[in-house]
Design an enzyme around this catalytic site. Structure first.
Site, short mmCIF file in Angstrom:
data_model
loop_
_atom_site.label_atom_id
_atom_site.label_comp_id
_atom_site.label_asym_id
_atom_site.label_seq_id
_atom_site.Cartn_x
_atom_site.Cartn_y
_atom_site.Cartn_z
CB CYS A 171 -5.01 -5.75 -3.51
SG CYS A 171 -3.52 -6.65 -3.04
N GLY A 172 -3.81 -6.51 -6.70
CA GLY A 172 -3.61 -7.58 -7.67
C GLY A 172 -3.28 -8.92 -7.05
CG ASN A 173 0.47 -9.86 -5.36
OD1 ASN A 173 0.67 -10.56 -6.35
ND2 ASN A 173 1.31 -8.93 -4.97
CG ASN A 196 -4.21 0.42 -7.09
OD1 ASN A 196 -3.92 0.24 -8.27
ND2 ASN A 196 -3.79 -0.39 -6.14
CG ASN A 218 0.11 1.69 -4.34
OD1 ASN A 218 0.15 1.13 -3.25
ND2 ASN A 218 -1.04 1.94 -4.96
CD GLU A 235 1.40 -3.26 -1.74
OE1 GLU A 235 0.17 -3.01 -1.78
OE2 GLU A 235 1.86 -4.41 -1.62
CB CYS A 261 2.63 -4.31 -5.34
SG CYS A 261 1.22 -3.24 -5.71
N GLY A 262 0.74 -6.70 -7.12
CA GLY A 262 0.26 -7.07 -8.43
C GLY A 262 -0.11 -5.89 -9.30
CB THR A 263 -2.24 -2.86 -8.80
OG1 THR A 263 -1.74 -2.52 -7.51
CG2 THR A 263 -3.59 -3.56 -8.68
#
EC number: 5.1.1.7
Length: 279
Positions: free
Chosen positions: A72-74, A161, A194, A212, A221-223
């Site tokens: 999870c990027g964030n 992911n 996602n 997501e 969503c960072g990724t």
């Protein structure tokens, strides 16, 4: 159980130091309780800080439905700030073990305070079997996907992911809540996916909404922003360095031609601290 509530552009998380707190064995069940916005603390995910044999620390994250995503990027930006400010890690650069591999966040300090976090997200995976996605042929660029009787064209990327990116004319009116869940559970994606809806403003700016996997529509969503930047560059719609506009702010994304890694820069904010009853 002591916790810290944090967010990255409105994508919010409950962070727990599982090395000192007594955490139940049923982690999916704990995530469902904690993340519930009426009967729990309320969050898009539960993040646990754990020891690691491969890196300084290990991050596990659970969605509100109890599923465990690879990354999870964030969330990792919040993780980095949390472990730095609580003294669990020293220095501006960290190495964090995740299910997506070793991720390397770097704290941006101003006057000794964390002003943001830049994360080396690693190289994107473009091979179909690495996403993973059924079918043949890679990379997956503007591939037709049947959804609710309509044909959508998706560009698919893994940032550790899976992501399916749709480019739209106007993201404000995009059918995120109807198309998103169908694509998340589409037979093409054996681990679900996602789903990003992207409006190209110009070659250096994208506007994004996201559905997501395991969480529904979230504010950021960072990724997903990383996947959108890669998809934009792959299809010739945008440059390799872009600003991604989300509901609560911006992420700076760069897909480096030097090392093929994607770099994400954005904020991580503490909201409050508290104790959650486990009985």
């Amino acid at each position: 159980m002591h916790f810290v509530k944090m967010h990255g552009l409105g994508n919010d998380f409950v962070l727990v130091n599982a090395m000192t707190e007594k955490v139940p064995g049923d982690l999916p069940g704990l995530a469902r309780r904690v993340c519930h916005r009426r009967f729990g603390i309320g969050a898009d995910g539960l993040i646990l800080v754990l020891p690691s044999e491969q890196a300084r620390l290990r991050m596990r994250i659970f969605n509100p439905d109890g599923s465990e995503p690879e990354m999870c990027g964030n969330g990792i930006r919040c993780f980095a700030r949390y472990v730095y400010e609580t003294g669990l890690a020293e220095g501006e650069e960290l190495q964090v073990e995740t299910l997506a591999g070793i991720i390397k966040p770097r704290l941006i300090l101003e006057g000794g305070r964390v002003a943001g976090v830049r994360v080396d997200m690693g190289a994107p995976h473009l091979e179909r079997e690495q996403i993973p996605m059924a079918g043949t042929g890679s990379p997956v660029l503007d591939e037709p996907i049947e959804v609710n009787g309509e044909t959508w064209r998706g560009t698919c990327v893994s940032m550790g992911n899976p992501h399916c990116v749709f480019f739209v004319e106007d993201v404000t009116g995009a059918p995120v809540t109807t198309v998103g869940p169908v694509v998340e559970h589409h037979p093409l994606f054996p681990r679900r996916t996602n789903v990003e809806f992207i409006q190209v403003l110009n070659r250096e700016e994208l506007r994004m909404r996201v559905w997501e996997r395991g969480a529904g529509e979230t504010m950021a969503c960072g990724t997903g922003a990383c996947a959108a930047a890669v998809a934009g560059a792959l299809t010739g719609r945008s440059n390799r360095k872009v600003t991604v506009h989300l509901a609560a702010g911006d992420l700076q994304i760069e897909w480096s031609p030097v090392d093929n890694h994607v770099y994400m820069t954005g904020p991580a904010v503490e909201v409050f601290r508290g104790d959650f009853p486990l009985d």
